[in-house]
Design a protein around this motif. Structure first.
Motif, mmCIF file in Angstrom:
data_model
loop_
_atom_site.group_PDB
_atom_site.id
_atom_site.type_symbol
_atom_site.label_atom_id
_atom_site.label_comp_id
_atom_site.label_asym_id
_atom_site.label_seq_id
_atom_site.Cartn_x
_atom_site.Cartn_y
_atom_site.Cartn_z
ATOM 1 N N GLY A 130 73.307 -38.863 53.363
ATOM 2 C CA GLY A 130 73.360 -40.086 54.541
ATOM 3 C C GLY A 130 71.629 -39.981 55.922
ATOM 4 N N GLU A 131 72.706 -39.834 57.269
ATOM 5 C CA GLU A 131 71.736 -39.525 58.032
ATOM 6 C C GLU A 131 71.871 -38.987 59.170
ATOM 7 N N GLU A 132 71.347 -37.821 59.783
ATOM 8 C CA GLU A 132 71.742 -36.430 60.366
ATOM 9 C C GLU A 132 71.742 -37.163 61.288
ATOM 10 N N PRO A 133 72.474 -35.880 62.508
ATOM 11 C CA PRO A 133 72.860 -36.558 63.111
ATOM 12 C C PRO A 133 71.200 -35.774 64.285
ATOM 13 N N GLN A 134 70.778 -36.193 65.576
ATOM 14 C CA GLN A 134 70.383 -37.005 66.561
ATOM 15 C C GLN A 134 69.389 -35.239 66.622
ATOM 16 N N GLY A 135 67.729 -35.415 66.039
ATOM 17 C CA GLY A 135 67.531 -33.927 66.297
ATOM 18 C C GLY A 135 67.440 -32.762 64.674
ATOM 19 N N MET A 136 68.548 -32.966 64.356
ATOM 20 C CA MET A 136 68.667 -32.179 63.303
ATOM 21 C C MET A 136 67.670 -32.735 62.169
ATOM 22 N N THR A 137 66.935 -31.624 62.012
ATOM 23 C CA THR A 137 66.054 -31.646 60.584
ATOM 24 C C THR A 137 66.253 -30.243 59.325
ATOM 25 N N ARG A 138 65.791 -30.913 57.282
ATOM 26 C CA ARG A 138 65.962 -29.739 57.090
ATOM 27 C C ARG A 138 64.654 -29.476 56.073
ATOM 28 N N TYR A 139 64.027 -28.789 55.632
ATOM 29 C CA TYR A 139 62.527 -28.711 55.113
ATOM 30 C C TYR A 139 63.099 -27.595 54.079
ATOM 31 N N ALA A 140 62.864 -27.903 52.529
ATOM 32 C CA ALA A 140 63.225 -27.404 51.304
ATOM 33 C C ALA A 140 61.755 -26.669 51.318
ATOM 34 N N GLY A 141 61.062 -25.654 50.444
ATOM 35 C CA GLY A 141 59.684 -25.082 50.035
ATOM 36 C C GLY A 141 60.109 -24.870 48.905
ATOM 37 N N GLY A 142 59.041 -25.208 48.003
ATOM 38 C CA GLY A 142 59.166 -23.982 46.865
ATOM 39 C C GLY A 142 58.449 -24.732 45.935
ATOM 40 N N PRO A 143 58.405 -24.402 44.783
ATOM 41 C CA PRO A 143 59.134 -23.303 43.620
ATOM 42 C C PRO A 143 59.092 -22.439 43.659
ATOM 43 N N ARG A 144 57.675 -21.484 44.028
ATOM 44 C CA ARG A 144 57.142 -20.562 44.476
ATOM 45 C C ARG A 144 57.830 -19.405 44.858
ATOM 46 N N GLN A 145 58.628 -19.748 45.689
ATOM 47 C CA GLN A 145 58.558 -19.384 46.825
ATOM 48 C C GLN A 145 60.252 -20.089 47.691
ATOM 49 N N ALA A 146 61.101 -20.266 47.262
ATOM 50 C CA ALA A 146 61.955 -21.321 47.537
ATOM 51 C C ALA A 146 62.297 -20.809 48.673
ATOM 52 N N GLN A 147 62.039 -21.724 49.598
ATOM 53 C CA GLN A 147 62.691 -21.512 51.632
ATOM 54 C C GLN A 147 63.220 -22.344 52.075
ATOM 55 N N LEU A 148 64.708 -22.984 52.765
ATOM 56 C CA LEU A 148 65.199 -23.636 53.398
ATOM 57 C C LEU A 148 64.926 -23.429 55.350
ATOM 58 N N VAL A 149 64.298 -24.221 56.007
ATOM 59 C CA VAL A 149 64.552 -24.219 56.963
ATOM 60 C C VAL A 149 65.403 -25.036 57.850
ATOM 61 N N CYS A 150 65.984 -24.665 58.275
ATOM 62 C CA CYS A 150 67.167 -26.443 59.522
ATOM 63 C C CYS A 150 66.881 -26.169 61.659
ATOM 64 N N GLN A 151 66.018 -27.313 61.267
ATOM 65 C CA GLN A 151 65.871 -27.348 62.487
ATOM 66 C C GLN A 151 67.044 -27.721 63.560
ATOM 67 N N PHE A 152 67.949 -27.180 64.153
ATOM 68 C CA PHE A 152 69.227 -27.459 65.632
ATOM 69 C C PHE A 152 68.604 -28.842 65.801
ATOM 70 N N GLY A 153 68.061 -29.107 66.886
ATOM 71 C CA GLY A 153 67.580 -30.589 67.630
ATOM 72 C C GLY A 153 68.715 -29.322 68.737
ATOM 73 N N THR A 154 68.478 -28.939 69.134
ATOM 74 C CA THR A 154 69.079 -28.522 70.278
ATOM 75 C C THR A 154 68.633 -26.288 70.451
ATOM 76 N N VAL A 155 70.082 -25.996 71.410
ATOM 77 C CA VAL A 155 69.096 -24.495 71.896
ATOM 78 C C VAL A 155 70.849 -24.196 71.282
ATOM 79 N N LEU A 156 70.949 -22.697 71.003
ATOM 80 C CA LEU A 156 71.977 -21.819 70.637
ATOM 81 C C LEU A 156 71.957 -20.576 70.960
ATOM 82 N N ASP A 157 72.845 -20.366 70.980
ATOM 83 C CA ASP A 157 72.786 -18.839 71.826
ATOM 84 C C ASP A 157 73.265 -18.016 70.167
ATOM 85 N N PRO A 158 72.766 -17.563 69.525
ATOM 86 C CA PRO A 158 72.487 -16.106 68.723
ATOM 87 C C PRO A 158 73.767 -15.220 68.931
ATOM 88 N N ALA A 159 73.938 -14.889 70.135
ATOM 89 C CA ALA A 159 74.894 -13.422 70.103
ATOM 90 C C ALA A 159 76.323 -14.535 70.193
#
Length: 293
Positions: free
Chosen positions: A249-278
């Motif tokens: 389906g359609e992701e919330p505005q600004g959220m994107t994800r990218y999967a790279g691979g297969p030699r070294q699979a990686q996943l990036v989720c871009q929030f579309g906002t700014v979060l406090d890791p703490a």
């Protein structure tokens, strides 16, 4: 309509032009509204944004890259377009027929260009933000952003260039000159099974994105589609939780994800906002919890 301009590019170009000393830039109310946070709050998390202030003429108008916010794996680049004088307003918005962000040796990158609400054709000015993410480190690299043929909706894809309001292309070269603020999240024993036929080895949480790194080399049973659809959830210290970059389906505005691979699979989720890791207690990947501290 927002996601009709989604593009994926293999970023292979080599560039060699930087900008001067990094400087702060004013976000403006449109970018703050898009990210859902005031610039002063983002500054306390180490992501105030770095000013670019690069302007080029395009098709009788002008395009300005205002600045960049980023970490090792994603960037936000707000840009301003001054339409040619006398351009009639478009009822359904505007976009560029082509937009690419090229990084030297960056592998595959995912990107999307979104209009900023309240910044469309006001006094002949448009405002957009480019979201881009990649599996390799972006910070410190020199990038080239190319924009071509601004058009107005409604317009069939094959007619974008023919009916462009600002014909031609403009290329901007600049350095991603910022300091990433990522927090490593421990993976017990250095590897965990979370599905998709590969072992999770690395988790990084920044105010802007979540990065997952998996074991090198394709394993029998590796499933790139399952990797792309792994359920991701952040659990916060106040007891709340938020699903990230939902698959299907359609992701919330600004959220994107990218999967790279297969030699070294990686996943990036871009929030579309700014979060406090703490404020994050744990990261959940396909039902497996990883405490942040």
């Amino acid at each position: 309509r927002r996601w009709a301009v989604l593009a994926v590019a293999a970023a292979l170009a080599c560039c060699a032009l930087g900008v001067g000393a990094a400087s702060r830039f004013e976000w403006g109310k449109e970018l703050a509204a898009f990210l859902g946070v005031e610039q002063s709050a983002a500054e306390t998390l180490g992501v105030p944004g770095v000013g670019l202030g690069l302007t080029k003429a395009l098709g009788g108008g002008k395009v300005t890259l205002e600045g960049v916010l980023g970490d090792d794996h994603c960037v936000y680049i707000p840009l301003r377009v001054e339409l040619p004088e006398g351009t009639p307003p478009a009822a359904e918005g505007y976009s560029f027929d082509r937009f690419t962000l090229d990084l030297p040796a960056a592998g595959n990158s995912g990107m999307v260009l979104l209009p900023l609400e309240g910044g469309q054709a006001k006094d002949g000015v448009l405002k957009f933000v480019l979201l881009a993410n990649t599996s390799t480190n972006m910070s410190g690299r020199t990038a080239t952003l190319t924009l071509a043929d601004l058009f107005a909706y409604p317009c069939a894809p094959e007619e974008h260039r023919q009916n462009a309001l600002m014909k031609g292309s403009a290329a901007f070269e600049f350095k991603l000159d910022y300091t990433p603020q990522a927090v490593p999240v421990p993976v017990p024993d250095g590897q965990a099974e979370v599905g998709a036929g590969t072992g999770l080895q690395k988790i990084e949480l920044s105010p802007l994105s979540l990065y997952l790194g998996f074991e090198e080399g394709p394993r029998d049973g590796f499933d790139s589609k399952a990797l792309m659809e792994l359920p991701l959830t952040l659990h916060f210290t106040d007891g709340t939780a938020a699903a990230l970059c939902p698959a299907g389906g359609e992701e919330p505005q600004g959220m994107t994800r990218y999967a790279g691979g297969p030699r070294q699979a990686q996943l990036v989720c871009q929030f579309g906002t700014v979060l406090d890791p703490a404020a994050v207690e744990s990261v959940e990947v396909n039902g497996v919890l990883f405490p942040v501290r």
